[in-house]
Design a protein around this motif. Structure first.
Motif, PDB file in Angstrom:
ATOM      1  N   GLY A 143      59.691 -19.518  -4.439  1.00  8.21           N
ATOM      2  CA  GLY A 143      58.989 -18.886  -3.336  1.00  8.21           C
ATOM      3  C   GLY A 143      58.773 -17.417  -3.615  1.00  8.21           C
ATOM      4  O   GLY A 143      59.505 -16.814  -4.410  1.00  8.21           O
ATOM      5  N   CYS A 144      57.759 -16.838  -2.989  1.00  8.59           N
ATOM      6  CA  CYS A 144      57.504 -15.408  -3.131  1.00  8.59           C
ATOM      7  C   CYS A 144      56.552 -14.954  -2.030  1.00  8.59           C
ATOM      8  O   CYS A 144      55.951 -15.770  -1.322  1.00  8.59           O
ATOM      9  CB  CYS A 144      56.925 -15.078  -4.505  1.00  8.59           C
ATOM     10  N   TYR A 145      56.390 -13.645  -1.892  1.00  7.93           N
ATOM     11  CA  TYR A 145      55.465 -13.071  -0.915  1.00  7.93           C
ATOM     12  C   TYR A 145      54.116 -12.697  -1.529  1.00  7.93           C
ATOM     13  O   TYR A 145      53.224 -12.238  -0.824  1.00  7.93           O
ATOM     14  CB  TYR A 145      56.076 -11.814  -0.290  1.00  7.93           C
ATOM     15  N   LEU A 146      53.964 -12.893  -2.810  1.00  3.42           N
ATOM     16  CA  LEU A 146      52.764 -12.424  -3.494  1.00  3.42           C
ATOM     17  C   LEU A 146      51.636 -13.450  -3.427  1.00  3.42           C
ATOM     18  O   LEU A 146      51.757 -14.570  -3.931  1.00  3.42           O
ATOM     19  CB  LEU A 146      53.086 -12.113  -4.963  1.00  3.42           C
ATOM     20  N   HIS A 147      50.533 -13.061  -2.792  1.00  5.71           N
ATOM     21  CA  HIS A 147      49.321 -13.869  -2.790  1.00  5.71           C
ATOM     22  C   HIS A 147      48.469 -13.515  -4.001  1.00  5.71           C
ATOM     23  O   HIS A 147      48.575 -12.425  -4.555  1.00  5.71           O
ATOM     24  CB  HIS A 147      48.505 -13.597  -1.526  1.00  5.71           C
ATOM     25  N   GLY A 148      47.591 -14.434  -4.366  1.00  7.34           N
ATOM     26  CA  GLY A 148      46.677 -14.181  -5.478  1.00  7.34           C
ATOM     27  C   GLY A 148      47.268 -14.474  -6.839  1.00  7.34           C
ATOM     28  O   GLY A 148      46.685 -14.111  -7.865  1.00  7.34           O
ATOM     29  N   LEU A 149      48.411 -15.143  -6.867  1.00 12.30           N
ATOM     30  CA  LEU A 149      49.075 -15.447  -8.145  1.00 12.30           C
ATOM     31  C   LEU A 149      48.148 -16.132  -9.138  1.00 12.30           C
ATOM     32  O   LEU A 149      48.076 -15.766 -10.312  1.00 12.30           O
ATOM     33  CB  LEU A 149      50.270 -16.371  -7.899  1.00 12.30           C
ATOM     34  N   PHE A 150      47.436 -17.141  -8.640  1.00 10.69           N
ATOM     35  CA  PHE A 150      46.709 -18.005  -9.558  1.00 10.69           C
ATOM     36  C   PHE A 150      45.346 -17.464  -9.956  1.00 10.69           C
ATOM     37  O   PHE A 150      44.617 -18.114 -10.712  1.00 10.69           O
ATOM     38  CB  PHE A 150      46.596 -19.406  -8.960  1.00 10.69           C
ATOM     39  N   THR A 151      44.993 -16.257  -9.474  1.00 12.49           N
ATOM     40  CA  THR A 151      43.783 -15.622 -10.003  1.00 12.49           C
ATOM     41  C   THR A 151      44.009 -15.115 -11.426  1.00 12.49           C
ATOM     42  O   THR A 151      43.055 -14.870 -12.156  1.00 12.49           O
ATOM     43  CB  THR A 151      43.332 -14.448  -9.117  1.00 12.49           C
ATOM     44  N   SER A 152      45.277 -14.960 -11.814  1.00 10.57           N
ATOM     45  CA  SER A 152      45.610 -14.565 -13.185  1.00 10.57           C
ATOM     46  C   SER A 152      45.489 -15.782 -14.093  1.00 10.57           C
ATOM     47  O   SER A 152      46.221 -16.765 -13.944  1.00 10.57           O
ATOM     48  CB  SER A 152      47.037 -14.013 -13.247  1.00 10.57           C
ATOM     49  N   ASP A 153      44.552 -15.736 -15.043  1.00  9.77           N
ATOM     50  CA  ASP A 153      44.364 -16.872 -15.948  1.00  9.77           C
ATOM     51  C   ASP A 153      45.617 -17.166 -16.749  1.00  9.77           C
ATOM     52  O   ASP A 153      45.988 -18.331 -16.957  1.00  9.77           O
ATOM     53  CB  ASP A 153      43.196 -16.593 -16.891  1.00  9.77           C
ATOM     54  N   ALA A 154      46.294 -16.097 -17.197  1.00  5.24           N
ATOM     55  CA  ALA A 154      47.495 -16.284 -18.031  1.00  5.24           C
ATOM     56  C   ALA A 154      48.624 -16.897 -17.220  1.00  5.24           C
ATOM     57  O   ALA A 154      49.323 -17.809 -17.690  1.00  5.24           O
ATOM     58  CB  ALA A 154      47.935 -14.948 -18.627  1.00  5.24           C
ATOM     59  N   LEU A 155      48.841 -16.421 -15.993  1.00  4.27           N
ATOM     60  CA  LEU A 155      49.906 -16.979 -15.159  1.00  4.27           C
ATOM     61  C   LEU A 155      49.589 -18.422 -14.789  1.00  4.27           C
ATOM     62  O   LEU A 155      50.459 -19.300 -14.857  1.00  4.27           O
ATOM     63  CB  LEU A 155      50.091 -16.131 -13.905  1.00  4.27           C
ATOM     64  N   ARG A 156      48.345 -18.670 -14.409  1.00  2.00           N
ATOM     65  CA  ARG A 156      47.969 -20.028 -14.000  1.00  2.00           C
ATOM     66  C   ARG A 156      48.139 -21.009 -15.165  1.00  2.00           C
ATOM     67  O   ARG A 156      48.617 -22.134 -14.984  1.00  2.00           O
ATOM     68  CB  ARG A 156      46.522 -20.024 -13.506  1.00  2.00           C
ATOM     69  N   LYS A 157      47.767 -20.585 -16.364  1.00  2.00           N
ATOM     70  CA  LYS A 157      47.914 -21.446 -17.536  1.00  2.00           C
ATOM     71  C   LYS A 157      49.376 -21.790 -17.771  1.00  2.00           C
ATOM     72  O   LYS A 157      49.721 -22.957 -18.025  1.00  2.00           O
ATOM     73  CB  LYS A 157      47.330 -20.739 -18.765  1.00  2.00           C
ATOM     74  N   ALA A 158      50.247 -20.782 -17.678  1.00  2.00           N
ATOM     75  CA  ALA A 158      51.681 -21.023 -17.893  1.00  2.00           C
ATOM     76  C   ALA A 158      52.257 -21.917 -16.806  1.00  2.00           C
ATOM     77  O   ALA A 158      53.048 -22.829 -17.088  1.00  2.00           O
ATOM     78  CB  ALA A 158      52.421 -19.684 -17.935  1.00  2.00           C
ATOM     79  N   TYR A 159      51.868 -21.682 -15.567  1.00  2.00           N
ATOM     80  CA  TYR A 159      52.412 -22.469 -14.450  1.00  2.00           C
ATOM     81  C   TYR A 159      51.965 -23.927 -14.552  1.00  2.00           C
ATOM     82  O   TYR A 159      52.771 -24.853 -14.370  1.00  2.00           O
ATOM     83  CB  TYR A 159      51.952 -21.857 -13.123  1.00  2.00           C
ATOM     84  N   LEU A 160      50.689 -24.139 -14.864  1.00  5.69           N
ATOM     85  CA  LEU A 160      50.193 -25.510 -14.986  1.00  5.69           C
ATOM     86  C   LEU A 160      50.813 -26.226 -16.180  1.00  5.69           C
ATOM     87  O   LEU A 160      51.024 -27.442 -16.146  1.00  5.69           O
ATOM     88  CB  LEU A 160      48.669 -25.511 -15.105  1.00  5.69           C
TER      89      LEU A 160
END
Length: 482
Positions: A423-440
């Motif tokens: 969990g976190c308070y940060l919105h917009g996480l998945f607009t980062s291509d690098a973060l989204r790639k790692a998470y997926l």
């Protein structure tokens, strides 16, 4: 010299926000300096501006279409519904008050002064300002204190383009009927109309355009076909949220009544590997989902109670036992903890409730809202993200010792002992291509898009679509000097 025009709808959800964005990008692509403005918006899908204020997400996207930084003057009054009859009032980006509908109706005429101040500032240095209405001017029962449609247009002394939605049927009645119920002075302010969301052969509606022109005396500026990529633009209304079939990784999202900042879902729904499933009330969370995402909420405790009433808390526990992942964002993060305390009655009444217990953290609601644009690092890979925070409350506990984000050297967020709940308070996480790639990748999927780049490409496609099917030169001609 600045010119301005207001686009009002012959009904709600006729596509005003999208058409305004497309017109702004089209004019910007012609080399003009353009700005958006929506005097009053009602939405829980908000954005944070660079100066640290809240505006509707649609105006944030419109600012992007115009090629300018978003500013609170672009949406001076934002109403964020908290219940069936009450809403939080945001004025110039900051929380002003919390009122029920009757109290707001009695006081909103006082808001016209700050709204007009915003309009004047937005006009400064702009060639063209496009103002978006709210709902419809045909709601004449609201006219005496209106600041969102004709009340604003009259105060600003600007002309109006009326937009109809043919996809719903009855568009001739929408346009002609609007003229019929308006006062003569308000009807005279409308200088043209356009039809949105047409499917099929546009020429089949030539006689319809003529019928409207003959009955109203207003010129038609175009019949705009359905824009296929509209779903790729951030939705303003929770009712616009839909499931998106895709690839093998299923992300399930419980549809909460007061869901907020659901733009977090947009980058996921755009990924070919992702099947995004919005779960309506009365249906269990699917057992084959890799991730259950609990989004933000305008009223965390009320939505937590709703989630339990659907039996989704039982589905979540079973999901985690099967090895599934859970992500809570903002209000969803607060729900995942052991308890939520609201000693000041920030969400309506003073109370203390038990959370879902999937994270060993607790939340205390606080009257002061945290608003910021936030740069963070995804600790597992070092991926960078530009997000935003917009929340009430502070969350702490042992699981915060397993933070998964870093904000300027400060750990952020929480992770369960088994690593499957975050969990976190940060919105917009998945607009980062690098973060989204790692998470997926952790979910067994992959990323195939460049989200921010493709969003701008969609805005350019929309602009070309508008240029082809709507008379932009006429739009400029019927606009007024301010």
């Amino acid at each position: 010299m600045t010119r301005a025009i207001m686009i009002q709808g012959a009904g709600s959800n006729v596509g005003k926000s999208m058409i305004v964005a497309g017109c702004l990008r089209a004019l910007r692509n012609r080399g003009l300096s353009v700005r958006p403005l929506k005097p009053q918006n009602m939405s829980n899908n908000a954005a944070v501006t660079p100066e640290g204020g809240e505006i509707g997400r649609a105006q944030f996207v419109q600012a992007r279409a115009a090629g300018v930084p978003a500013h609170t003057d672009m949406n001076p009054v934002l109403l964020k519904p908290e219940s069936e009859t009450g809403a939080q009032i945001i004025l110039h980006g900051k929380r002003l008050d919390r009122q029920d509908a009757r109290a707001y109706a009695a006081s909103r005429d006082h808001l016209l002064v700050p709204v007009m101040e915003s309009f004047r500032r937005v006009c400064t240095g702009a060639d063209v300002v496009i103002v978006e209405g709210a709902g419809s001017p045909a709601e004449i029962n609201l006219r005496d204190r209106d600041i969102a449609n004709m009340g604003f247009a009259e105060a600003a002394n600007i002309p109006v383009l009326l937009l109809g939605d043919i996809d719903r049927g009855g568009v001739i009645a929408q346009i002609v009927g609007t003229q019929a119920v308006l006062s003569p002075s308000d009807a005279a302010r409308i200088k043209g109309f356009a039809i949105n969301k047409f499917r099929g052969d546009i020429s089949l509606f030539d006689d319809g355009v003529t019928a409207i022109e003959d009955r109203t005396g207003w010129p038609g500026l175009g019949v705009i076909p359905w824009f296929d990529n509209a779903w790729r633009l951030p939705a303003e209304d929770m009712l616009d949220l839909t499931s998106r079939p895709g690839g093998p990784v299923k992300v399930a999202v419980p549809h909460l009544p007061r869901m907020a900042n659901f733009d977090d879902l947009d980058p996921l729904s755009a990924e070919p590997d992702i099947t995004l499933e919005i779960i309506p009330p009365g249906r269990p969370l699917p057992g084959d989902a890799q991730l259950v995402l609990i989004p933000g909420s305008k009223s965390t405790i009320a939505d937590l109670e709703f989630l339990r009433a659907q039996g989704w808390h039982i589905d979540l526990e079973a999901h985690v036992r099967r090895g599934g992942h859970v992500l809570g964002l903002c209000g969803g993060y607060q729900m995942l903890g052991n308890e939520i305390a609201d000693p000041d009655g920030v969400e309506g009444t003073k109370r203390h409730v038990t959370g879902l217990g999937l994270l060993n953290v607790s939340t205390i609601m606080q009257p002061k809202k945290h608003l910021s644009q936030t740069r963070a690092t995804y600790i597992p890979t070092g991926a960078k993200v530009n997000g935003y925070e917009i929340h009430l409350g502070q969350t702490d506990g042992p699981d915060c010792g397993r933070a998964w984000l870093d904000v300027d050297g400060t750990p952020h967020g929480a992770t369960s002992v088994n690593g499957r709940v975050r969990g976190c308070y940060l919105h917009g996480l998945f607009t980062s291509d690098a973060l989204r790639k790692a998470y997926l990748s952790d979910l067994g999927g992959s990323s195939a898009i460049a989200y921010e780049t493709e969003l701008d490409e969609v805005l350019d496609e929309l602009a070309a679509h508008i240029e082809k099917h709507m008379d932009i030169n006429k739009l400029i001609d019927i606009s007024g000097e301010v």
